[in-house]
Motif scaffolding. Sequence first.
Motif, PDB file in Angstrom:
ATOM      1  N   UNK A 155      11.017 -11.212   2.028  1.00 32.36           N
ATOM      2  CA  UNK A 155      11.266 -12.595   1.611  1.00 32.36           C
ATOM      3  C   UNK A 155       9.937 -13.332   1.431  1.00 32.36           C
ATOM      4  N   UNK A 156       8.843 -12.640   1.703  1.00 30.70           N
ATOM      5  CA  UNK A 156       7.517 -13.236   1.584  1.00 30.70           C
ATOM      6  C   UNK A 156       7.011 -13.153   0.148  1.00 30.70           C
ATOM      7  N   UNK A 157       6.034 -13.996  -0.168  1.00 33.18           N
ATOM      8  CA  UNK A 157       5.368 -13.904  -1.454  1.00 33.18           C
ATOM      9  C   UNK A 157       4.347 -12.770  -1.392  1.00 33.18           C
ATOM     10  N   UNK A 158       4.046 -12.150  -2.528  1.00 26.76           N
ATOM     11  CA  UNK A 158       3.081 -11.036  -2.497  1.00 26.76           C
ATOM     12  C   UNK A 158       1.660 -11.516  -2.250  1.00 26.76           C
ATOM     13  N   UNK A 159       0.869 -10.636  -1.662  1.00 28.41           N
ATOM     14  CA  UNK A 159      -0.570 -10.878  -1.563  1.00 28.41           C
ATOM     15  C   UNK A 159      -1.202 -10.373  -2.851  1.00 28.41           C
ATOM     16  N   UNK A 160      -2.297 -11.025  -3.264  1.00 31.84           N
ATOM     17  CA  UNK A 160      -2.919 -10.691  -4.542  1.00 31.84           C
ATOM     18  C   UNK A 160      -4.360 -10.258  -4.310  1.00 31.84           C
ATOM     19  N   UNK A 161      -4.706  -9.104  -4.879  1.00 35.24           N
ATOM     20  CA  UNK A 161      -6.035  -8.516  -4.707  1.00 35.24           C
ATOM     21  C   UNK A 161      -6.639  -8.203  -6.066  1.00 35.24           C
ATOM     22  N   UNK A 162      -7.976  -8.205  -6.101  1.00 38.41           N
ATOM     23  CA  UNK A 162      -8.624  -7.754  -7.328  1.00 38.41           C
ATOM     24  C   UNK A 162      -8.706  -6.229  -7.300  1.00 38.41           C
ATOM     25  N   UNK A 163      -9.265  -5.652  -8.347  1.00 38.41           N
ATOM     26  CA  UNK A 163      -9.313  -4.200  -8.456  1.00 38.41           C
ATOM     27  C   UNK A 163     -10.139  -3.514  -7.387  1.00 38.41           C
ATOM     28  N   UNK A 164     -10.975  -4.286  -6.662  1.00 37.29           N
ATOM     29  CA  UNK A 164     -11.812  -3.712  -5.611  1.00 37.29           C
ATOM     30  C   UNK A 164     -11.211  -3.897  -4.222  1.00 37.29           C
ATOM     31  N   UNK A 165     -10.007  -4.436  -4.168  1.00 41.33           N
ATOM     32  CA  UNK A 165      -9.346  -4.609  -2.882  1.00 41.33           C
ATOM     33  C   UNK A 165      -9.634  -5.921  -2.194  1.00 41.33           C
ATOM     34  N   UNK A 214      -5.184 -12.868 -15.261  1.00 40.59           N
ATOM     35  CA  UNK A 214      -5.832 -11.612 -14.909  1.00 40.59           C
ATOM     36  C   UNK A 214      -4.784 -10.559 -14.582  1.00 40.59           C
ATOM     37  N   UNK A 215      -4.438  -9.780 -15.566  1.00 42.49           N
ATOM     38  CA  UNK A 215      -3.437  -8.741 -15.400  1.00 42.49           C
ATOM     39  C   UNK A 215      -3.941  -7.636 -14.471  1.00 42.49           C
ATOM     40  N   UNK A 216      -5.259  -7.555 -14.276  1.00 44.18           N
ATOM     41  CA  UNK A 216      -5.836  -6.524 -13.415  1.00 44.18           C
ATOM     42  C   UNK A 216      -5.530  -6.767 -11.934  1.00 44.18           C
ATOM     43  N   UNK A 217      -5.216  -8.017 -11.573  1.00 40.36           N
ATOM     44  CA  UNK A 217      -4.925  -8.309 -10.170  1.00 40.36           C
ATOM     45  C   UNK A 217      -3.733  -7.500  -9.676  1.00 40.36           C
ATOM     46  N   UNK A 218      -3.812  -7.067  -8.414  1.00 39.50           N
ATOM     47  CA  UNK A 218      -2.770  -6.247  -7.815  1.00 39.50           C
ATOM     48  C   UNK A 218      -1.923  -7.082  -6.866  1.00 39.50           C
ATOM     49  N   UNK A 219      -0.615  -7.023  -7.035  1.00 37.25           N
ATOM     50  CA  UNK A 219       0.324  -7.718  -6.165  1.00 37.25           C
ATOM     51  C   UNK A 219       0.915  -6.701  -5.190  1.00 37.25           C
ATOM     52  N   UNK A 220       0.835  -7.023  -3.903  1.00 38.63           N
ATOM     53  CA  UNK A 220       1.336  -6.106  -2.882  1.00 38.63           C
ATOM     54  C   UNK A 220       2.093  -6.883  -1.812  1.00 38.63           C
ATOM     55  N   UNK A 221       3.095  -6.240  -1.239  1.00 39.51           N
ATOM     56  CA  UNK A 221       3.872  -6.801  -0.148  1.00 39.51           C
ATOM     57  C   UNK A 221       3.553  -6.041   1.133  1.00 39.51           C
ATOM     58  N   UNK A 222       3.337  -6.770   2.209  1.00 36.34           N
ATOM     59  CA  UNK A 222       3.032  -6.123   3.481  1.00 36.34           C
ATOM     60  C   UNK A 222       4.178  -5.216   3.939  1.00 36.34           C
ATOM     61  N   UNK A 223       5.409  -5.557   3.537  1.00 33.38           N
ATOM     62  CA  UNK A 223       6.571  -4.771   3.946  1.00 33.38           C
ATOM     63  C   UNK A 223       6.594  -3.387   3.306  1.00 33.38           C
ATOM     64  N   UNK A 224       5.890  -3.226   2.174  1.00 35.46           N
ATOM     65  CA  UNK A 224       5.837  -1.921   1.519  1.00 35.46           C
ATOM     66  C   UNK A 224       4.566  -1.799   0.690  1.00 35.46           C
ATOM     67  N   UNK A 225       3.432  -1.487   1.339  1.00 37.22           N
ATOM     68  CA  UNK A 225       2.156  -1.391   0.629  1.00 37.22           C
ATOM     69  C   UNK A 225       2.050  -0.167  -0.266  1.00 37.22           C
ATOM     70  N   UNK A 226       3.080   0.676  -0.277  1.00 39.70           N
ATOM     71  CA  UNK A 226       3.061   1.839  -1.153  1.00 39.70           C
ATOM     72  C   UNK A 226       3.270   1.482  -2.611  1.00 39.70           C
ATOM     73  N   UNK A 227       3.803   0.281  -2.873  1.00 44.18           N
ATOM     74  CA  UNK A 227       3.972  -0.206  -4.233  1.00 44.18           C
ATOM     75  C   UNK A 227       2.818  -1.134  -4.586  1.00 44.18           C
ATOM     76  N   UNK A 228       2.282  -0.974  -5.794  1.00 47.37           N
ATOM     77  CA  UNK A 228       1.293  -1.887  -6.350  1.00 47.37           C
ATOM     78  C   UNK A 228       1.835  -2.396  -7.680  1.00 47.37           C
ATOM     79  N   UNK A 229       1.895  -3.714  -7.827  1.00 48.28           N
ATOM     80  CA  UNK A 229       2.438  -4.297  -9.043  1.00 48.28           C
ATOM     81  C   UNK A 229       1.352  -5.057  -9.798  1.00 48.28           C
TER      82      UNK A 229
END
Length: 269
Positions: free
Chosen positions: A30-40, A63-78
Amino acid sequence: MKNIERFRILVMGRANAGKTTVLQRVCNSTEKPEIFDGKGNKVWSYRVQIHIDAECSQRGYHNIENELMFQSNPGFVFHDSCGFEAGATKQFDQMKNFVVDHAAAKSVKERIHAIWFCIPMTDYHRTVTAAEQKFFNECDTGHGKDTSTTDMIAFPVIVLLTKVDALYLPALRGLLDQGVAIAEAKERAAEVQGELLERWLDHIKHELGKCHFPPKGYVPLQKMHQESADYSALMQCTADVLNEEGLQRLFISTQQSNIVLCVQYAVQK
Protein backbone atom coordinates in the motif's frame (compact mmCIF):
# COMPACT_ATOMS: atom_id res chain seq x y z
CA MET A 1 18.72 -16.25 -12.65
CA LYS A 2 21.79 -15.36 -10.59
CA ASN A 3 23.01 -13.09 -13.39
CA ILE A 4 19.67 -11.32 -13.78
CA GLU A 5 18.63 -11.02 -10.10
CA ARG A 6 15.72 -8.64 -10.70
CA PHE A 7 12.81 -8.72 -13.16
CA ARG A 8 12.62 -5.42 -15.04
CA ILE A 9 9.33 -4.09 -16.45
CA LEU A 10 8.60 -0.93 -18.42
CA VAL A 11 5.11 0.35 -17.58
CA MET A 12 3.47 2.55 -20.18
CA GLY A 13 0.17 4.33 -20.55
CA ARG A 14 -1.60 7.63 -20.41
CA ALA A 15 -1.70 9.82 -17.33
CA ASN A 16 -4.14 8.51 -14.71
CA ALA A 17 -4.19 5.05 -16.27
CA GLY A 18 -3.88 3.45 -12.81
CA LYS A 19 -0.32 2.26 -13.34
CA THR A 20 0.90 2.79 -9.78
CA THR A 21 -2.14 1.03 -8.31
CA VAL A 22 -1.44 -2.03 -10.45
CA LEU A 23 2.18 -2.10 -9.31
CA GLN A 24 1.10 -1.84 -5.66
CA ARG A 25 -1.16 -4.87 -6.05
CA VAL A 26 1.52 -6.87 -7.85
CA CYS A 27 4.04 -6.07 -5.09
CA ASN A 28 1.47 -6.55 -2.31
CA SER A 29 2.00 -3.05 -0.99
CA THR A 30 0.00 0.00 0.00
CA GLU A 31 3.13 2.16 0.05
CA LYS A 32 4.36 4.41 -2.73
CA PRO A 33 7.43 3.14 -4.61
CA GLU A 34 10.93 4.33 -3.85
CA ILE A 35 12.70 5.91 -6.83
CA PHE A 36 16.36 5.38 -7.69
CA ASP A 37 18.63 6.47 -10.49
CA GLY A 38 20.52 3.95 -12.60
CA LYS A 39 23.39 3.89 -10.08
CA GLY A 40 21.19 2.95 -7.14
CA ASN A 41 21.02 6.43 -5.60
CA LYS A 42 17.66 7.41 -4.15
CA VAL A 43 16.33 10.44 -5.99
CA TRP A 44 12.93 12.12 -6.15
CA SER A 45 10.33 11.51 -3.53
CA TYR A 46 7.24 9.94 -4.99
CA ARG A 47 5.19 13.12 -4.59
CA VAL A 48 7.79 15.13 -6.50
CA GLN A 49 7.87 12.50 -9.23
CA ILE A 50 4.07 12.61 -9.55
CA HIS A 51 4.30 16.40 -9.96
CA ILE A 52 6.92 15.96 -12.67
CA ASP A 53 4.82 13.33 -14.45
CA ALA A 54 1.82 15.65 -14.46
CA GLU A 55 3.81 18.38 -16.16
CA CYS A 56 6.23 16.36 -18.26
CA SER A 57 4.24 16.92 -21.46
CA GLN A 58 4.41 20.67 -20.99
CA ARG A 59 8.00 20.86 -19.73
CA GLY A 60 9.36 18.04 -21.87
CA TYR A 61 11.07 16.36 -18.91
CA HIS A 62 10.68 12.88 -17.56
CA ASN A 63 13.46 10.50 -16.58
CA ILE A 64 12.37 7.10 -17.80
CA GLU A 65 15.72 5.70 -16.60
CA ASN A 66 14.65 6.07 -12.95
CA GLU A 67 13.87 2.78 -11.22
CA LEU A 68 10.72 2.33 -9.14
CA MET A 69 10.93 -0.31 -6.42
CA PHE A 70 8.76 -1.46 -3.53
CA GLN A 71 10.32 -2.58 -0.27
CA SER A 72 7.73 -5.38 -0.11
CA ASN A 73 9.19 -6.95 -3.27
CA PRO A 74 12.60 -5.62 -4.37
CA GLY A 75 12.82 -8.38 -6.98
CA PHE A 76 10.73 -6.24 -9.32
CA VAL A 77 12.17 -3.11 -10.95
CA PHE A 78 9.77 -0.84 -12.81
CA HIS A 79 10.34 2.01 -15.24
CA ASP A 80 7.53 4.48 -15.84
CA SER A 81 7.20 5.96 -19.30
CA CYS A 82 5.60 9.38 -19.41
CA GLY A 83 2.30 9.16 -21.24
CA PHE A 84 2.60 10.59 -24.72
CA GLU A 85 -0.01 11.82 -27.16
CA ALA A 86 0.19 11.79 -30.92
CA GLY A 87 2.59 14.50 -32.02
CA ALA A 88 4.66 14.44 -28.82
CA THR A 89 7.77 13.55 -30.79
CA LYS A 90 10.33 14.24 -28.06
CA GLN A 91 8.63 12.04 -25.44
CA PHE A 92 8.10 9.27 -27.98
CA ASP A 93 11.73 9.33 -29.11
CA GLN A 94 12.95 9.21 -25.49
CA MET A 95 10.80 6.16 -24.83
CA LYS A 96 11.85 4.46 -28.05
CA ASN A 97 15.55 5.05 -27.38
CA PHE A 98 15.13 3.65 -23.87
CA VAL A 99 13.49 0.50 -25.25
CA VAL A 100 16.21 -0.03 -27.85
CA ASP A 101 19.05 0.65 -25.40
CA HIS A 102 17.69 -1.70 -22.75
CA ALA A 103 16.88 -4.41 -25.25
CA ALA A 104 20.47 -4.43 -26.46
CA ALA A 105 22.20 -3.81 -23.11
CA LYS A 106 25.32 -5.92 -22.62
CA SER A 107 24.50 -6.50 -18.96
CA VAL A 108 21.62 -8.94 -18.54
CA LYS A 109 20.62 -7.08 -15.37
CA GLU A 110 19.88 -3.90 -17.33
CA ARG A 111 17.68 -5.43 -20.00
CA ILE A 112 13.93 -4.97 -20.11
CA HIS A 113 12.13 -8.26 -19.67
CA ALA A 114 8.55 -7.16 -20.41
CA ILE A 115 6.38 -4.12 -21.15
CA TRP A 116 2.97 -3.56 -19.57
CA PHE A 117 1.04 -1.10 -21.73
CA CYS A 118 -1.95 0.32 -19.82
CA ILE A 119 -5.12 1.45 -21.58
CA PRO A 120 -7.72 2.83 -19.12
CA MET A 121 -11.38 2.04 -19.64
CA THR A 122 -12.22 5.48 -18.30
CA ASP A 123 -11.35 6.50 -21.88
CA TYR A 124 -13.26 3.61 -23.46
CA HIS A 125 -14.52 5.91 -26.24
CA ARG A 126 -10.88 6.39 -27.34
CA THR A 127 -9.21 3.13 -26.42
CA VAL A 128 -6.84 3.05 -29.39
CA THR A 129 -5.56 6.49 -30.29
CA ALA A 130 -2.88 7.56 -32.73
CA ALA A 131 -0.35 7.33 -29.88
CA GLU A 132 -1.04 3.62 -29.30
CA GLN A 133 -0.93 2.94 -33.03
CA LYS A 134 2.37 4.80 -33.33
CA PHE A 135 3.94 2.68 -30.59
CA PHE A 136 2.77 -0.67 -31.95
CA ASN A 137 3.70 0.29 -35.51
CA GLU A 138 7.16 1.68 -34.82
CA CYS A 139 8.56 -0.01 -31.69
CA ASP A 140 9.91 -3.41 -32.59
CA THR A 141 10.70 -5.30 -29.38
CA GLY A 142 11.86 -8.37 -31.27
CA HIS A 143 8.31 -9.44 -32.12
CA GLY A 144 8.38 -12.22 -34.64
CA LYS A 145 12.10 -11.79 -35.32
CA ASP A 146 14.98 -14.20 -35.07
CA THR A 147 17.13 -12.34 -32.56
CA SER A 148 19.85 -15.00 -32.46
CA THR A 149 21.92 -13.03 -34.96
CA THR A 150 21.42 -9.59 -33.42
CA ASP A 151 22.25 -7.87 -30.17
CA MET A 152 18.61 -7.08 -29.48
CA ILE A 153 16.76 -9.34 -27.05
CA ALA A 154 13.07 -9.94 -27.71
CA PHE A 155 10.65 -9.17 -24.90
CA PRO A 156 6.84 -9.23 -24.87
CA VAL A 157 4.41 -6.34 -24.71
CA ILE A 158 1.17 -6.99 -22.82
CA VAL A 159 -1.81 -4.64 -22.96
CA LEU A 160 -3.47 -4.05 -19.59
CA LEU A 161 -7.04 -2.80 -19.70
CA THR A 162 -7.13 -0.85 -16.45
CA LYS A 163 -10.03 0.71 -14.54
CA VAL A 164 -12.53 -1.74 -16.04
CA ASP A 165 -14.88 -0.70 -13.21
CA ALA A 166 -15.49 2.53 -15.12
CA LEU A 167 -17.68 0.58 -17.56
CA TYR A 168 -20.29 0.00 -14.84
CA LEU A 169 -21.83 3.48 -15.11
CA PRO A 170 -22.29 3.46 -18.92
CA ALA A 171 -23.76 -0.04 -18.56
CA LEU A 172 -26.22 1.23 -15.95
CA ARG A 173 -27.05 4.34 -17.98
CA GLY A 174 -27.67 2.23 -21.07
CA LEU A 175 -30.19 0.09 -19.23
CA LEU A 176 -31.95 3.13 -17.78
CA ASP A 177 -32.11 4.72 -21.24
CA GLN A 178 -33.88 1.57 -22.42
CA GLY A 179 -36.56 2.15 -19.81
CA VAL A 180 -35.42 -0.55 -17.39
CA ALA A 181 -36.45 0.14 -13.78
CA ILE A 182 -33.63 1.30 -11.51
CA ALA A 183 -33.73 -1.80 -9.28
CA GLU A 184 -33.57 -4.18 -12.25
CA ALA A 185 -30.95 -2.05 -13.96
CA LYS A 186 -28.66 -2.32 -10.94
CA GLU A 187 -29.06 -6.10 -10.94
CA ARG A 188 -28.24 -6.38 -14.64
CA ALA A 189 -25.52 -3.71 -14.83
CA ALA A 190 -22.66 -6.07 -13.97
CA GLU A 191 -23.66 -8.42 -16.78
CA VAL A 192 -23.90 -5.58 -19.29
CA GLN A 193 -20.56 -4.26 -18.03
CA GLY A 194 -19.03 -7.60 -18.96
CA GLU A 195 -20.56 -7.39 -22.42
CA LEU A 196 -19.16 -3.88 -22.88
CA LEU A 197 -15.72 -5.08 -21.82
CA GLU A 198 -15.80 -7.93 -24.34
CA ARG A 199 -16.88 -5.53 -27.07
CA TRP A 200 -14.10 -3.03 -26.35
CA LEU A 201 -11.51 -5.77 -25.89
CA ASP A 202 -12.42 -7.17 -29.33
CA HIS A 203 -12.10 -3.65 -30.75
CA ILE A 204 -8.67 -3.13 -29.21
CA LYS A 205 -7.45 -6.52 -30.41
CA HIS A 206 -8.70 -5.77 -33.90
CA GLU A 207 -7.07 -2.34 -34.10
CA LEU A 208 -3.72 -3.29 -32.56
CA GLY A 209 -3.71 -6.58 -34.47
CA LYS A 210 -3.37 -4.54 -37.67
CA CYS A 211 -0.17 -2.89 -36.41
CA HIS A 212 3.29 -4.04 -37.46
CA PHE A 213 4.25 -5.16 -33.93
CA PRO A 214 1.05 -6.15 -32.08
CA PRO A 215 1.07 -7.04 -28.37
CA LYS A 216 1.58 -10.60 -27.18
CA GLY A 217 -1.33 -10.58 -24.74
CA TYR A 218 -4.29 -8.69 -23.28
CA VAL A 219 -5.39 -8.62 -19.63
CA PRO A 220 -8.45 -6.78 -18.26
CA LEU A 221 -8.00 -5.58 -14.67
CA GLN A 222 -10.66 -4.32 -12.30
CA LYS A 223 -11.02 -3.34 -8.65
CA MET A 224 -7.29 -2.73 -8.46
CA HIS A 225 -7.93 -0.10 -5.78
CA GLN A 226 -8.88 -2.96 -3.44
CA GLU A 227 -6.08 -4.75 -1.64
CA SER A 228 -7.87 -8.04 -2.31
CA ALA A 229 -7.95 -7.43 -6.07
CA ASP A 230 -7.34 -10.46 -8.29
CA TYR A 231 -4.39 -9.88 -10.62
CA SER A 232 -3.58 -13.56 -11.20
CA ALA A 233 -4.49 -13.24 -14.91
CA LEU A 234 -1.71 -10.66 -15.32
CA MET A 235 0.81 -12.95 -13.66
CA GLN A 236 -0.32 -15.91 -15.76
CA CYS A 237 -0.23 -13.98 -19.03
CA THR A 238 3.21 -12.49 -18.36
CA ALA A 239 4.66 -15.88 -17.49
CA ASP A 240 3.11 -17.50 -20.56
CA VAL A 241 4.48 -15.00 -23.10
CA LEU A 242 8.06 -14.92 -21.81
CA ASN A 243 10.19 -16.63 -24.44
CA GLU A 244 13.11 -17.71 -22.26
CA GLU A 245 12.85 -20.32 -19.52
CA GLY A 246 15.31 -18.58 -17.21
CA LEU A 247 13.25 -15.38 -17.33
CA GLN A 248 10.09 -17.41 -16.76
CA ARG A 249 11.58 -18.94 -13.64
CA LEU A 250 12.80 -15.57 -12.39
CA PHE A 251 9.39 -13.95 -12.91
CA ILE A 252 7.51 -16.78 -11.23
CA SER A 253 9.80 -16.74 -8.21
CA THR A 254 9.75 -12.93 -8.01
CA GLN A 255 5.97 -12.49 -8.13
CA GLN A 256 5.70 -14.38 -4.78
CA SER A 257 1.94 -14.15 -4.32
CA ASN A 258 0.47 -16.60 -6.84
CA ILE A 259 1.22 -20.00 -5.35
CA VAL A 260 -0.96 -21.74 -7.95
CA LEU A 261 1.23 -20.31 -10.73
CA CYS A 262 4.38 -21.49 -8.94
CA VAL A 263 3.00 -25.03 -8.60
CA GLN A 264 1.77 -25.09 -12.20
CA TYR A 265 5.17 -24.18 -13.66
CA ALA A 266 7.00 -26.46 -11.23
CA VAL A 267 4.95 -29.38 -12.57
CA GLN A 268 5.30 -28.34 -16.21
CA LYS A 269 9.03 -27.68 -16.12
